[in-house]
Design a protein around this motif. Structure first.
Motif, PDB file in Angstrom:
ATOM      1  N   ALA A  51      49.541  44.088 -45.128  1.00 44.66           N
ATOM      2  CA  ALA A  51      49.500  44.113 -43.454  1.00 44.66           C
ATOM      3  C   ALA A  51      51.152  44.917 -42.505  1.00 44.66           C
ATOM      4  CB  ALA A  51      49.161  42.693 -42.502  1.00 44.66           C
ATOM      5  N   ASN A  52      51.981  44.781 -43.408  1.00 42.80           N
ATOM      6  CA  ASN A  52      52.763  45.269 -43.145  1.00 42.80           C
ATOM      7  C   ASN A  52      52.336  47.055 -43.032  1.00 42.80           C
ATOM      8  OD1 ASN A  52      55.505  45.892 -42.404  1.00 42.80           O
ATOM      9  ND2 ASN A  52      55.725  46.984 -43.896  1.00 42.80           N
ATOM     10  N   ASP A  53      52.104  47.907 -43.857  1.00 43.75           N
ATOM     11  CA  ASP A  53      51.594  49.132 -44.238  1.00 43.75           C
ATOM     12  C   ASP A  53      50.478  49.792 -42.506  1.00 43.75           C
ATOM     13  OD1 ASP A  53      53.022  49.204 -46.140  1.00 43.75           O
ATOM     14  OD2 ASP A  53      51.312  49.855 -48.103  1.00 43.75           O
ATOM     15  N   ILE A  54      49.699  48.725 -42.686  1.00 45.35           N
ATOM     16  CA  ILE A  54      47.959  48.779 -41.723  1.00 45.35           C
ATOM     17  C   ILE A  54      48.966  49.192 -40.240  1.00 45.35           C
ATOM     18  CG2 ILE A  54      46.670  47.753 -40.286  1.00 45.35           C
ATOM     19  CD1 ILE A  54      45.251  46.879 -43.193  1.00 45.35           C
ATOM     20  N   ILE A  55      50.030  47.864 -40.161  1.00 43.96           N
ATOM     21  CA  ILE A  55      50.048  47.845 -38.659  1.00 43.96           C
ATOM     22  C   ILE A  55      51.892  48.450 -38.004  1.00 43.96           C
ATOM     23  CG2 ILE A  55      52.025  46.055 -37.287  1.00 43.96           C
ATOM     24  CD1 ILE A  55      50.880  43.964 -39.031  1.00 43.96           C
ATOM     25  N   VAL A  56      52.458  49.564 -39.764  1.00 42.31           N
ATOM     26  CA  VAL A  56      53.289  50.704 -39.267  1.00 42.31           C
ATOM     27  C   VAL A  56      53.095  51.224 -38.821  1.00 42.31           C
ATOM     28  CG1 VAL A  56      55.353  51.554 -40.159  1.00 42.31           C
ATOM     29  CG2 VAL A  56      55.045  49.042 -40.142  1.00 42.31           C
ATOM     30  N   GLN A  57      51.717  52.034 -39.698  1.00 44.30           N
ATOM     31  CA  GLN A  57      51.133  53.592 -39.590  1.00 44.30           C
ATOM     32  C   GLN A  57      50.037  53.496 -38.289  1.00 44.30           C
ATOM     33  OE1 GLN A  57      48.808  54.116 -43.154  1.00 44.30           O
ATOM     34  NE2 GLN A  57      50.257  53.582 -44.332  1.00 44.30           N
ATOM     35  N   GLY A  58      49.397  52.356 -38.134  1.00 45.49           N
ATOM     36  CA  GLY A  58      49.021  52.215 -36.593  1.00 45.49           C
ATOM     37  C   GLY A  58      49.853  52.171 -34.999  1.00 45.49           C
ATOM     38  N   LEU A  59      51.147  51.397 -35.421  1.00 49.39           N
ATOM     39  CA  LEU A  59      51.968  51.885 -34.436  1.00 49.39           C
ATOM     40  C   LEU A  59      52.712  53.275 -34.031  1.00 49.39           C
ATOM     41  CD1 LEU A  59      53.685  47.925 -34.096  1.00 49.39           C
ATOM     42  CD2 LEU A  59      51.802  48.887 -33.085  1.00 49.39           C
ATOM     43  N   ARG A  60      52.899  53.330 -34.932  1.00 50.55           N
ATOM     44  CA  ARG A  60      53.285  54.903 -35.071  1.00 50.55           C
ATOM     45  C   ARG A  60      52.109  55.824 -34.600  1.00 50.55           C
ATOM     46  NH1 ARG A  60      56.260  54.772 -41.289  1.00 50.55           N
ATOM     47  NH2 ARG A  60      57.879  54.104 -39.934  1.00 50.55           N
TER      48      ARG A  60
END
Length: 255
Positions: free
Chosen positions: A47-56
């Motif tokens: 979830a962290n990977d998906i969220i961080v990449q998405g927000l960037r």
């Protein structure tokens, strides 16, 4: 900045993370432990990977603070006026115990205040979001979204409490409230239950971190509620120490 213009993208990112988390939740997963002995699973990291990449992708110039990412030094963070604050999974104990009451949390912080928040409970198929000055909403398991608002003044309080963190200080505070009904909820859903009018007050006399509370705090504030320290000050974000002081979340008529 118009936060509502970012909101659809943030909900989409949270939904994508939710789908991945739910897939892991429904499988045989392993539980590991961090240095502070708190549990972590593959779902937290995915979830962290998906969220961080998405927000960037959505807003590359806005920094991100996440429970599961390396923390930027205070000398850098203290200059941030605006940043994302993320808890990929709040309520990992609820996740590992398969209660369903765990959440994905994404907040926007500006000048120490949570001004936008998205909270998704993957297993319950519920989602909440709110933007400062624009109201709060809940999407139920049918996919229908509706406006939510804190309850009006009541004769008897409904106190929402943690199942995993109900300590003696919190019990003593609740006892002083007099006649009340207890509403059980896990993770940041405690804030959301107040935001949708199903509970009235959530006292927390125990440790939490900024990422545990920010997104749901934003939802509650947008729904007409407040979160204050025991000294009556607004709960602030972007501090050098990411631990929150003890606080009370409630409908605005109580605080």
């Amino acid at each position: 900045m118009r936060y509502s213009s970012l909101l659809p993208d943030v909900i989409r990112i949270a939904d994508e993370a939710s789908e991945k988390v739910l897939h892991i939740y429904q499988s045989e997963f392993k539980v590991h432990f961090k240095e502070d002995n708190s549990p972590i699973t593959a779902a937290d990291l995915a979830a962290n990977d998906i969220i961080v990449q998405g927000l960037r992708r959505v807003a590359r110039d806005i920094p991100i603070v996440s429970e599961e990412s390396a923390e930027a030094p205070w000398e850098e963070r203290k200059h941030w006026r605006r940043f994302w604050l993320v808890d990929p999974i709040d309520g990992t104990k609820d996740f590992t115990q398969r209660t369903g009451e765990f959440t994905i949390n994404i907040a926007m912080i500006e000048d120490g205040e949570p001004v936008m928040g998205v909270v998704i409970a993957p297993a319950l198929k519920e989602a909440y979001w709110g933007v400062k000055g624009e109201g709060a909403y809940k999407r139920d398991r049918t996919g229908k979204a509706r406006h939510i608002r804190v309850a009006e003044l009541r004769d008897s309080l409904r106190v929402v409490a943690s199942k995993n963190h109900l300590n003696e200080d919190t019990r003593a505070f609740i006892a002083k409230l007099g006649s009340h009904e207890t509403v059980q909820a896990g993770s940041s859903l405690k804030f959301c239950r107040i935001a949708e009018g199903h509970a009235d007050i959530y006292p927390r006399m125990g440790p939490t971190c900024e990422w545990d509370t920010a997104a749901a705090h934003a939802v509650l504030a947008a729904a007409g509620g407040k979160v204050q320290t025991l000294e009556g000050e607004p709960l602030k974000y972007g501090k050098e120490n990411v631990l929150n002081p003890w606080f009370i979340a409630a409908g605005s008529w109580y605080l």
